[in-house]
Write a protein that holds these residues in place. Structure first.
Motif, PDB file in Angstrom:
ATOM      1  N   CYS A  62     -27.539 -15.267   2.921  1.00 37.14           N
ATOM      2  CA  CYS A  62     -28.384 -16.166   2.144  1.00 37.14           C
ATOM      3  C   CYS A  62     -27.600 -17.419   1.748  1.00 37.14           C
ATOM      4  N   MET A  63     -26.388 -17.235   1.273  1.00 32.25           N
ATOM      5  CA  MET A  63     -25.551 -18.392   0.931  1.00 32.25           C
ATOM      6  C   MET A  63     -25.289 -19.269   2.156  1.00 32.25           C
ATOM      7  N   ARG A  64     -25.025 -18.637   3.293  1.00 27.61           N
ATOM      8  CA  ARG A  64     -24.759 -19.405   4.519  1.00 27.61           C
ATOM      9  C   ARG A  64     -25.973 -20.236   4.916  1.00 27.61           C
ATOM     10  N   ARG A  69     -28.399 -25.526   5.453  1.00 27.14           N
ATOM     11  CA  ARG A  69     -29.624 -26.335   5.459  1.00 27.14           C
ATOM     12  C   ARG A  69     -29.572 -27.433   4.401  1.00 27.14           C
ATOM     13  N   LEU A  70     -29.044 -27.136   3.233  1.00 28.95           N
ATOM     14  CA  LEU A  70     -28.934 -28.159   2.193  1.00 28.95           C
ATOM     15  C   LEU A  70     -28.013 -29.296   2.639  1.00 28.95           C
ATOM     16  N   ASP A  79     -23.098 -34.090  -1.662  1.00 27.58           N
ATOM     17  CA  ASP A  79     -22.290 -33.104  -0.960  1.00 27.58           C
ATOM     18  C   ASP A  79     -22.763 -31.712  -1.371  1.00 27.58           C
ATOM     19  N   VAL A  80     -22.419 -30.709  -0.577  1.00 31.00           N
ATOM     20  CA  VAL A  80     -22.833 -29.332  -0.822  1.00 31.00           C
ATOM     21  C   VAL A  80     -21.620 -28.424  -0.660  1.00 31.00           C
ATOM     22  N   ASP A 195     -36.490 -28.757   3.443  1.00 31.07           N
ATOM     23  CA  ASP A 195     -37.402 -27.869   4.161  1.00 31.07           C
ATOM     24  C   ASP A 195     -36.560 -26.775   4.811  1.00 31.07           C
ATOM     25  N   ILE A 196     -36.708 -25.533   4.337  1.00 37.84           N
ATOM     26  CA  ILE A 196     -35.859 -24.440   4.819  1.00 37.84           C
ATOM     27  C   ILE A 196     -36.735 -23.270   5.271  1.00 37.84           C
ATOM     28  N   ASP A 197     -36.516 -22.819   6.496  1.00 40.19           N
ATOM     29  CA  ASP A 197     -37.170 -21.618   7.017  1.00 40.19           C
ATOM     30  C   ASP A 197     -36.401 -20.411   6.492  1.00 40.19           C
TER      31      ASP A 197
END
Length: 207
Positions: A62-64, A69-70, A79-80, A195-197
């Motif tokens: 989930c973190m990956r 995506r972010l 930055d992320v 937008d994340i699948d």
């Protein structure tokens, strides 16, 4: 002639680990960088050290997914990063699972924490041992410190997929308002167009 009996090797004496003894008033946020031998990802909540249990596959994937995506969709000035602490005040330094912040909040390779006013989005993926902290304690503290956006991620009991609870700070009350609950697909326009699948949690990056 009988074969010689095999003996287990002599046990090796390992030095006994001495758990740090907190001062009477509790630890401070700055102490987190100075206490020797702490386990990775130790947090400070209300002056007490909080140790993290081993990570599950769901939590790691989930973190990956969210970090990748972010970062892919972030504007150039943001930055992320995952698993960096935020110094909320002198007695609280939690470690969100994923953070979004301005590029200029980076101070160099030795940096270990960020200021709460720099955090654009904090993401907490709920684990079995952190439910109360992730659902109640941390949101309350992030809101009080002015963190503008918070996502809480839980595992769907039927599909095993992420469910994302999206919160936005009400600056007048310093509390969060729930703005959406997302299954399968997360699509929002703040803090930027995302937008994340969510069904892609088991997919390799780039697949």
């Amino acid at each position: 002639m009988s074969a010689a009996l095999e003996h287990d090797p002599e046990p090796v004496d390992e030095p006994e680990y001495r758990w740090p003894i907190p001062p009477a008033e509790g630890w401070t946020a700055d102490d987190l960088d100075r206490i020797p031998g702490l386990p990775p990802h130790t947090e400070l909540i209300d002056g007490s050290l909080v140790f993290i249990s081993p990570q599950t596959a769901f939590h790691g994937r989930c973190m990956r997914l969210l970090e990748n995506r972010l970062l892919e969709q972030a504007p150039d000035h943001l930055d992320v990063m995952r698993e960096m602490t935020v110094k909320l005040d002198s007695r609280n330094r939690p470690e969100p699972d994923v953070l979004v912040f301005p590029v200029d909040a980076n101070t160099g390779p030795a940096q270990t924490w960020y200021e709460p006013e720099d955090i654009v989005l904090a993401v907490e993926v709920v684990s079995a041992d952190s439910r109360e902290r992730d659902r109640e304690v941390k949101p309350r503290k992030y809101a009080a410190a002015g963190v503008r956006h918070l996502w809480r991620v839980e595992q769907d009991g039927d599909k095993g997929l992420p469910v994302v609870y999206v919160y936005e700070l009400d600056p007048a009350t310093r509390s969060y308002a729930l703005t959406g609950i997302f299954h399968d697909r997360l699509k929002v326009s703040v803090p930027y167009d995302i937008d994340i699948d969510l069904t892609a949690i088991d997919r390799r990056p780039g697949a």
